[in-house]
Design a protein around this motif. Sequence first.
Motif, PDB file in Angstrom:
ATOM      1  N   CYS A  32     -21.568  61.740  36.016  1.00 49.10           N
ATOM      2  CA  CYS A  32     -21.170  62.227  34.699  1.00 49.10           C
ATOM      3  C   CYS A  32     -19.660  62.385  34.621  1.00 49.10           C
ATOM      4  O   CYS A  32     -18.959  62.341  35.635  1.00 49.10           O
ATOM      5  N   ALA A  33     -19.188  62.580  33.407  1.00 47.21           N
ATOM      6  CA  ALA A  33     -17.769  62.836  33.177  1.00 47.21           C
ATOM      7  C   ALA A  33     -17.392  64.189  33.778  1.00 47.21           C
ATOM      8  O   ALA A  33     -18.238  65.063  33.966  1.00 47.21           O
ATOM      9  N   SER A  38     -20.832  67.742  30.249  1.00 51.59           N
ATOM     10  CA  SER A  38     -21.487  66.608  30.914  1.00 51.59           C
ATOM     11  C   SER A  38     -22.158  67.034  32.212  1.00 51.59           C
ATOM     12  O   SER A  38     -23.273  66.599  32.516  1.00 51.59           O
ATOM     13  N   GLU A  41     -25.369  68.995  31.391  1.00 52.92           N
ATOM     14  CA  GLU A  41     -26.447  68.103  30.961  1.00 52.92           C
ATOM     15  C   GLU A  41     -27.026  67.328  32.147  1.00 52.92           C
ATOM     16  O   GLU A  41     -28.243  67.169  32.250  1.00 52.92           O
ATOM     17  N   ALA A  42     -26.166  66.844  33.037  1.00 55.25           N
ATOM     18  CA  ALA A  42     -26.637  66.085  34.200  1.00 55.25           C
ATOM     19  C   ALA A  42     -27.460  66.960  35.135  1.00 55.25           C
ATOM     20  O   ALA A  42     -28.476  66.516  35.682  1.00 55.25           O
TER      21      ALA A  42
END
Length: 75
Positions: A32-33, A38, A41-42
């Motif tokens: 992820c970023a 991010s 969420e990951a």
Amino acid sequence: MVEALACGTPCVVVTLGGMPELISTEHTGKICAANTLSVNEAIQVALNNEAIPCFSSSCSEVYLVDTFDHHKSKS
């Protein structure tokens, strides 16, 4: 990281440094970023591994052996 992957622990890494080279998003975790949204969420996806059925120790082991085993002949 490799030890966690070998145990089947889904790993979350950011796009900085060399860690993304170890991750297969279909088998071993999420890339992820490098921002908190991010990463959050990951982590949620990795914890809810029913969403990605191949997050398991057997898939991780197969991926690691196929990718990093120096005893296997590379053609």
